[in-house]
Design an enzyme around this catalytic site. Structure first.
Site, PDB file in Angstrom:
ATOM      1  N   MET A 203       0.859  -1.194   0.000  1.00 18.63           N
ATOM      2  CA  MET A 203       0.000   0.000   0.000  1.00 18.63           C
ATOM      3  C   MET A 203       0.894   1.242   0.000  1.00 18.63           C
ATOM      4  O   MET A 203       1.778   1.356   0.848  1.00 18.63           O
ATOM      5  CB  MET A 203      -0.849  -0.044   1.272  1.00 18.63           C
ATOM      6  CG  MET A 203      -2.057   0.824   1.240  1.00 18.63           C
ATOM      7  SD  MET A 203      -3.208   0.444   2.596  1.00 18.63           S
ATOM      8  CE  MET A 203      -2.206   0.435   4.016  1.00 18.63           C
ATOM      9  N   HIS A 204       0.657   2.135  -0.947  1.00 20.15           N
ATOM     10  CA  HIS A 204       1.489   3.345  -0.972  1.00 20.15           C
ATOM     11  C   HIS A 204       0.784   4.567  -1.562  1.00 20.15           C
ATOM     12  O   HIS A 204       1.364   5.641  -1.644  1.00 20.15           O
ATOM     13  CB  HIS A 204       2.769   3.094  -1.772  1.00 20.15           C
ATOM     14  CG  HIS A 204       2.521   2.965  -3.262  1.00 20.15           C
ATOM     15  ND1 HIS A 204       2.029   1.820  -3.842  1.00 20.15           N
ATOM     16  CD2 HIS A 204       2.688   3.838  -4.273  1.00 20.15           C
ATOM     17  CE1 HIS A 204       1.912   1.999  -5.134  1.00 20.15           C
ATOM     18  NE2 HIS A 204       2.296   3.217  -5.439  1.00 20.15           N
ATOM     19  N   ARG A 205      -0.462   4.425  -2.041  1.00 16.98           N
ATOM     20  CA  ARG A 205      -1.132   5.563  -2.686  1.00 16.98           C
ATOM     21  C   ARG A 205      -1.393   6.670  -1.678  1.00 16.98           C
ATOM     22  O   ARG A 205      -1.891   6.389  -0.562  1.00 16.98           O
ATOM     23  CB  ARG A 205      -2.484   5.136  -3.253  1.00 16.98           C
ATOM     24  CG  ARG A 205      -2.410   4.090  -4.309  1.00 16.98           C
ATOM     25  CD  ARG A 205      -2.077   4.678  -5.642  1.00 16.98           C
ATOM     26  NE  ARG A 205      -1.600   3.611  -6.504  1.00 16.98           N
ATOM     27  CZ  ARG A 205      -0.885   3.792  -7.596  1.00 16.98           C
ATOM     28  NH1 ARG A 205      -0.554   5.024  -7.957  1.00 16.98           N
ATOM     29  NH2 ARG A 205      -0.498   2.787  -8.321  1.00 16.98           N
ATOM     30  N   ARG A 240       7.034   5.743   1.659  1.00 19.58           N
ATOM     31  CA  ARG A 240       6.005   6.762   1.944  1.00 19.58           C
ATOM     32  C   ARG A 240       5.110   6.296   3.112  1.00 19.58           C
ATOM     33  O   ARG A 240       4.793   7.063   4.015  1.00 19.58           O
ATOM     34  CB  ARG A 240       5.139   6.994   0.698  1.00 19.58           C
ATOM     35  CG  ARG A 240       3.958   7.930   0.946  1.00 19.58           C
ATOM     36  CD  ARG A 240       2.989   7.918  -0.213  1.00 19.58           C
ATOM     37  NE  ARG A 240       3.417   8.725  -1.340  1.00 19.58           N
ATOM     38  CZ  ARG A 240       3.210  10.040  -1.481  1.00 19.58           C
ATOM     39  NH1 ARG A 240       2.584  10.714  -0.552  1.00 19.58           N
ATOM     40  NH2 ARG A 240       3.621  10.667  -2.555  1.00 19.58           N
ATOM     41  N   ASP A 280      -2.804  -1.665  -3.301  1.00 27.29           N
ATOM     42  CA  ASP A 280      -3.261  -0.525  -4.104  1.00 27.29           C
ATOM     43  C   ASP A 280      -2.289  -0.264  -5.250  1.00 27.29           C
ATOM     44  O   ASP A 280      -2.313   0.791  -5.873  1.00 27.29           O
ATOM     45  CB  ASP A 280      -3.462   0.728  -3.230  1.00 27.29           C
ATOM     46  CG  ASP A 280      -2.183   1.214  -2.572  1.00 27.29           C
ATOM     47  OD1 ASP A 280      -1.100   0.717  -2.910  1.00 27.29           O
ATOM     48  OD2 ASP A 280      -2.279   2.122  -1.719  1.00 27.29           O
TER      49      ASP A 280
END
Ligand code: UD1
Ligand code: UDP
Length: 356
Positions: A203-205, A240, A280
């Site tokens: 997950m990084h969005r 992130r 994501d």
């Protein structure tokens, strides 16, 4: 082949351009690589050049992490400097990052032909920086290489002429197939995981990890699913996401095992032996679809609807109910599918470029 600049900047671009770069190297073609260094941490950058046997970029712009406008603007100026020295006739970019946008803009303003690999994807969500990058890059490109016929339709609908559009498949197919026979369980063993008994998460969005409440909701959902179904969870974490977890002072639930980002072969291995993938990531949606592993997309939309249409993915966002329903669906229906991302995409793109 025309003198070519291959421009890249992030992990997925290095992976999805690897087969193209190796072709240029093998055939001793006149080309060079510009790396914006949008990604620069060793495990987001150098490991991919090393493990995918890629040559070092001729130019490293060291742009790194900045705000959207500053990052794109600095890249644009620096890329232009290099293009003015090297005078390539063609610039190739792949995907939808700020590096892609800067490269495509810099080249088109100098009258250099732009080839956009993975053209025509749309999420129809303009709050994503990538959606803006896709639209602008497609509209300034001369050669648009689409993964499937769906993107041709989208581009035609936006007024781009058919002569510029080529359906070639997605180069991720070559990247996955080149590695498939090398997949290993070593990464499972070193993390105490058993085949088919764990969930892989990435997950990084910004929409998922930049807001404390949403990020916290996702962590809770993942933990709940793993408890409800007695599955382990492995989560190779994007920088992130890790930065934000620390900044928000969030506690990572005990069931979720966080590890540093891993190399491509290790990540593919984690995908292949997992029960299901929660992600994501656009690239991972495609790879899992090729490998035959179901995905639950932790977003509200996708620019890869093909994965949903063939029954390989469900879009569940941050709702636990949808996550659970999606999981139940895949566990009770032993679905199989044929991936839609084409055959020999690298060869098709190269064959086209050779004839220009
Ligand atoms: C970028 C792309 C995204 C792509 C993703 C692939 C844009 C707008 N976004 O998002 O489309 O899916 O790459 O992973 O182009 N950081 C490090 N080390 C690094 C790189 C980043 O520590 O090597 C950290 C920094 O704190 C940085 C943050 O991650 O501020 C975000 O990096 P950035 O490149 O701006 O965006 P990504 O989220 O990686
Ligand atoms: N990937 C990897 N190691 C990791 C996480 C991802 O090699 O720890 C690979 C993954 O297999 C895929 C690509 O990175 O090929 C996806 O990158 P990311 O999710 O960062 O970006 P996106 O595809 O969403 O743009």
């Amino acid at each position: 082949m025309k003198k070519t600049c291959i421009l890249l900047g992030t992990r997925p671009e290095i992976i999805k351009l690897s087969s193209i770069i190796r072709f240029f190297e093998k055939h001793n073609l006149d080309y060079f690589i510009i790396h914006t260094n949008q990604h620069y941490s060793e495990n987001m950058d150098k490991i991919f050049f090393d493990r995918l046997r890629l040559p070092s970029p001729k130019y490293n712009l060291n742009v790194g992490s900045l705000s959207q406008g500053n990052q794109t603007g600095r890249m644009l100026a620096e890329i232009e400097n290099v293009l003015l020295i090297e005078k390539p006739e063609l610039l190739l970019v792949q995907g939808d990052t700020n590096s892609v946008l800067a490269g495509a803009l810099a080249a088109c303003k100098l009258g250099i032909k732009v080839g956009h690999i993975e053209a025509g994807l749309r999420s129809y969500d303009r709050s994503m920086p990538e959606e803006i990058n896709r639209i602008v890059s497609d509209h300034v490109s001369d050669y648009l290489f689409c993964p499937t016929e769906k993107q041709r339709g989208i581009l035609l609908g936006e007024g781009i002429i058919d002569d510029k559009i080529f359906v070639t498949g997605n180069t991720i197919v070559d990247a996955v197939l080149e590695s498939k026979s090398l997949l290993q369980k070593k990464i499972l063993e070193s993390n105490n995981l058993k085949e088919n008994k764990y969930i892989l998460v990435t997950m990084h969005r910004p929409s998922n990890v930049d807001k404390e409440d949403i990020l916290s909701q996702h962590l809770e959902n993942i933990s709940r699913l793993s408890n409800d179904y007695n599955l382990d969870v492995i989560f190779p974490i994007h920088p992130r996401t890790l930065k934000n977890i620390k900044e928000f002072n969030l506690k990572i639930p005990d069931k979720i095992k966080i590890i540093e980002p891993v190399d491509f072969l290790e990540l593919l291995s984690l995908e292949f032996y997992s029960k299901i993938i929660l992600t994501d990531s656009g690239g991972i949606l495609e790879e899992a679809c090729i490998l035959g592993i179901p995905t639950l997309n932790l977003r509200e939309n996708t620019e890869r609807p093909e994965c949903v249409e063939i029954g390989a993915s469900k879009t569940v966002g941050s709702s636990y109910d949808l996550l659970k329903k999606g999981y139940d669906y895949f566990i009770h229906n032993n679905k199989q599918w044929v991936h839609p991302f084409g055959l020999n995409p690298t060869q098709k793109i190269i064959d086209f470029l050779m004839n220009q």
